[in-house]
Motif scaffolding. Structure first.
Motif, short mmCIF file in Angstrom:
data_model
loop_
_atom_site.label_atom_id
_atom_site.label_comp_id
_atom_site.label_asym_id
_atom_site.label_seq_id
_atom_site.Cartn_x
_atom_site.Cartn_y
_atom_site.Cartn_z
N MET A 7 0.78 -1.40 0.40
CA MET A 7 -0.09 0.31 -0.35
C MET A 7 0.91 0.87 -0.06
O MET A 7 -0.01 2.14 -0.66
N ARG A 8 2.40 1.46 0.13
CA ARG A 8 2.96 2.04 -0.17
C ARG A 8 3.08 3.15 -0.96
O ARG A 8 3.83 4.29 -1.32
N TYR A 9 2.86 2.24 -1.92
CA TYR A 9 3.20 2.35 -3.36
C TYR A 9 1.70 3.47 -3.82
O TYR A 9 2.33 4.32 -4.88
N LEU A 10 0.55 3.00 -3.35
CA LEU A 10 -0.54 3.58 -4.06
C LEU A 10 -0.41 5.44 -3.75
O LEU A 10 -0.90 5.79 -5.07
N PRO A 11 0.06 5.69 -2.42
CA PRO A 11 -0.18 7.26 -3.15
C PRO A 11 0.48 8.61 -4.13
O PRO A 11 0.45 9.17 -4.49
N ALA A 12 1.82 7.59 -4.22
CA ALA A 12 2.81 7.30 -5.25
C ALA A 12 1.71 7.94 -7.13
O ALA A 12 2.06 8.10 -7.29
N VAL A 13 1.14 6.23 -6.79
CA VAL A 13 1.09 6.04 -8.20
C VAL A 13 -0.53 6.98 -8.34
O VAL A 13 -0.59 7.81 -9.44
N VAL A 14 -1.25 7.22 -7.46
CA VAL A 14 -2.29 8.25 -8.00
C VAL A 14 -1.48 9.93 -7.88
O VAL A 14 -3.04 10.68 -9.03
N VAL A 15 -0.52 10.18 -7.55
CA VAL A 15 -0.42 11.63 -7.32
C VAL A 15 0.47 11.72 -9.32
O VAL A 15 -0.83 12.31 -9.38
N ASP A 16 0.71 10.65 -8.64
CA ASP A 16 1.55 10.09 -10.56
C ASP A 16 0.00 10.39 -11.63
O ASP A 16 0.37 11.39 -12.66
N ALA A 17 -0.53 9.54 -11.21
CA ALA A 17 -1.71 9.30 -12.75
C ALA A 17 -2.65 10.42 -12.19
O ALA A 17 -3.32 10.94 -13.53
N LEU A 18 -2.77 11.23 -11.50
CA LEU A 18 -3.53 12.89 -11.51
C LEU A 18 -2.89 13.75 -12.33
O LEU A 18 -3.17 14.66 -13.27
N LEU A 19 -1.27 13.37 -12.12
CA LEU A 19 -0.60 14.52 -12.83
C LEU A 19 -0.63 14.48 -14.42
O LEU A 19 -0.42 15.11 -15.50
N VAL A 20 -0.68 13.19 -14.77
CA VAL A 20 -0.99 12.55 -16.24
C VAL A 20 -1.80 12.81 -17.44
O VAL A 20 -1.87 13.24 -18.16
N LEU A 21 -3.49 13.15 -15.79
CA LEU A 21 -4.66 13.90 -16.25
C LEU A 21 -3.66 15.12 -16.51
O LEU A 21 -4.76 15.58 -17.42
N VAL A 22 -4.04 15.47 -15.68
CA VAL A 22 -3.55 17.35 -16.33
C VAL A 22 -3.03 17.61 -17.39
O VAL A 22 -3.37 18.14 -18.31
N PHE A 23 -1.97 17.00 -17.19
CA PHE A 23 -1.64 16.56 -18.74
C PHE A 23 -1.71 16.94 -19.98
O PHE A 23 -1.53 17.37 -20.99
N ALA A 24 -3.04 15.31 -19.96
CA ALA A 24 -3.69 14.85 -21.01
C ALA A 24 -4.92 16.33 -21.14
O ALA A 24 -5.08 16.70 -22.31
N ALA A 25 -4.92 17.16 -20.37
CA ALA A 25 -6.10 17.57 -19.51
C ALA A 25 -5.84 19.13 -20.98
O ALA A 25 -5.72 19.85 -22.13
N ILE A 26 -5.00 19.71 -19.91
CA ILE A 26 -4.04 20.88 -20.87
C ILE A 26 -3.32 20.60 -22.19
O ILE A 26 -3.30 21.63 -22.63
N GLY A 27 -3.03 19.36 -22.79
CA GLY A 27 -2.89 19.74 -24.28
C GLY A 27 -3.76 19.38 -24.83
O GLY A 27 -4.26 20.44 -25.77
N ARG A 28 -5.05 18.74 -24.31
CA ARG A 28 -6.31 19.34 -25.59
C ARG A 28 -6.40 20.56 -25.52
O ARG A 28 -6.71 20.66 -26.73
N ALA A 29 -6.64 21.13 -24.67
CA ALA A 29 -7.15 22.23 -24.33
C ALA A 29 -6.34 23.92 -25.32
O ALA A 29 -6.82 24.05 -25.73
N SER A 30 -5.11 23.02 -25.17
CA SER A 30 -4.15 24.29 -25.54
C SER A 30 -4.50 23.61 -27.28
O SER A 30 -3.82 24.69 -28.14
N HIS A 31 -5.01 22.90 -27.48
CA HIS A 31 -5.30 22.52 -29.13
C HIS A 31 -6.19 22.75 -29.08
O HIS A 31 -7.15 22.34 -30.17
N ASP A 32 -6.80 23.75 -28.52
CA ASP A 32 -9.05 24.10 -28.53
C ASP A 32 -9.32 22.42 -29.22
O ASP A 32 -10.81 22.43 -29.32
N GLU A 33 -9.20 21.23 -27.99
CA GLU A 33 -9.99 20.29 -28.45
C GLU A 33 -10.52 20.36 -27.67
O GLU A 33 -9.84 20.48 -25.81
N SER A 34 -11.69 19.29 -26.97
CA SER A 34 -12.73 19.24 -25.68
C SER A 34 -11.37 18.33 -24.96
O SER A 34 -11.13 17.53 -25.27
#
Length: 152
Positions: free
Chosen positions: A1-28
């Motif tokens: 379970m000690r890995y879970l917090p780091a995995v969650v933080v990393d996954a959220l940051l990947v999602l932020v990366f993807a959302a920012i990327g989509r928005a920067s290209h005027d995509e939904s």
């Protein structure tokens, strides 16, 4: 379970990366999961690889762990994009590499600095207590032997 917090933080940051990327290209931005899924799969593989390395880093919040996760996430994410029929143009590879590096290694660097500062603060507090000062206040440190007149 000690890995879970780091995995969650990393996954959220990947999602932020993807959302920012989509928005920067005027995509939904709502379609960010289409952009994120290859990187999320690679992210999980990166954490698995970091945990299984023979001379592995021991803590999932360490910078070395983050570097392993970052390299696998970018490389694996790009490969999965291409295999699934999407593109991986050079500018996208550069932006993804830099952004995910800042995200996946950056929060670990900040964590390391905070932990180091806490450790120093605890050491300083212990040294003050060892010097015979009750609570480490300036008044306690600045008083003279008779405790009535401050030391000049």
């Amino acid at each position: 379970m000690r890995y879970l917090p780091a995995v969650v933080v990393d996954a959220l940051l990947v999602l932020v990366f993807a959302a920012i990327g989509r928005a920067s290209h005027d995509e939904s931005p709502a379609g960010f999961l289409l952009t994120a899924w290859p990187f999320l799969v690679a992210l999980l593989l990166g954490h698995l690889l970091a945990a299984l390395l023979p001379a592995r880093p021991r803590r999932p919040w360490s910078i070395l762990w983050g570097v392993v996760v970052w390299v696998v996430t970018v490389t694996g994410g790009m490969l999965l994009r291409v295999i699934s029929g999407d593109t991986a143009q050079v500018p996208f590879i550069i932006v993804a590499t830099l952004t995910l590096g800042v995200f996946l290694v950056g929060w670990r660097g900040i964590t390391a600095l905070v932990r180091r500062n806490r450790s120093r603060a605890a050491t300083t507090h212990a040294e003050v207590e060892d010097a015979g000062v009750e609570d480490g206040t300036v008044e306690d440190i600045a008083t003279g032997p008779d405790d009535e007149h401050p030391v000049a």
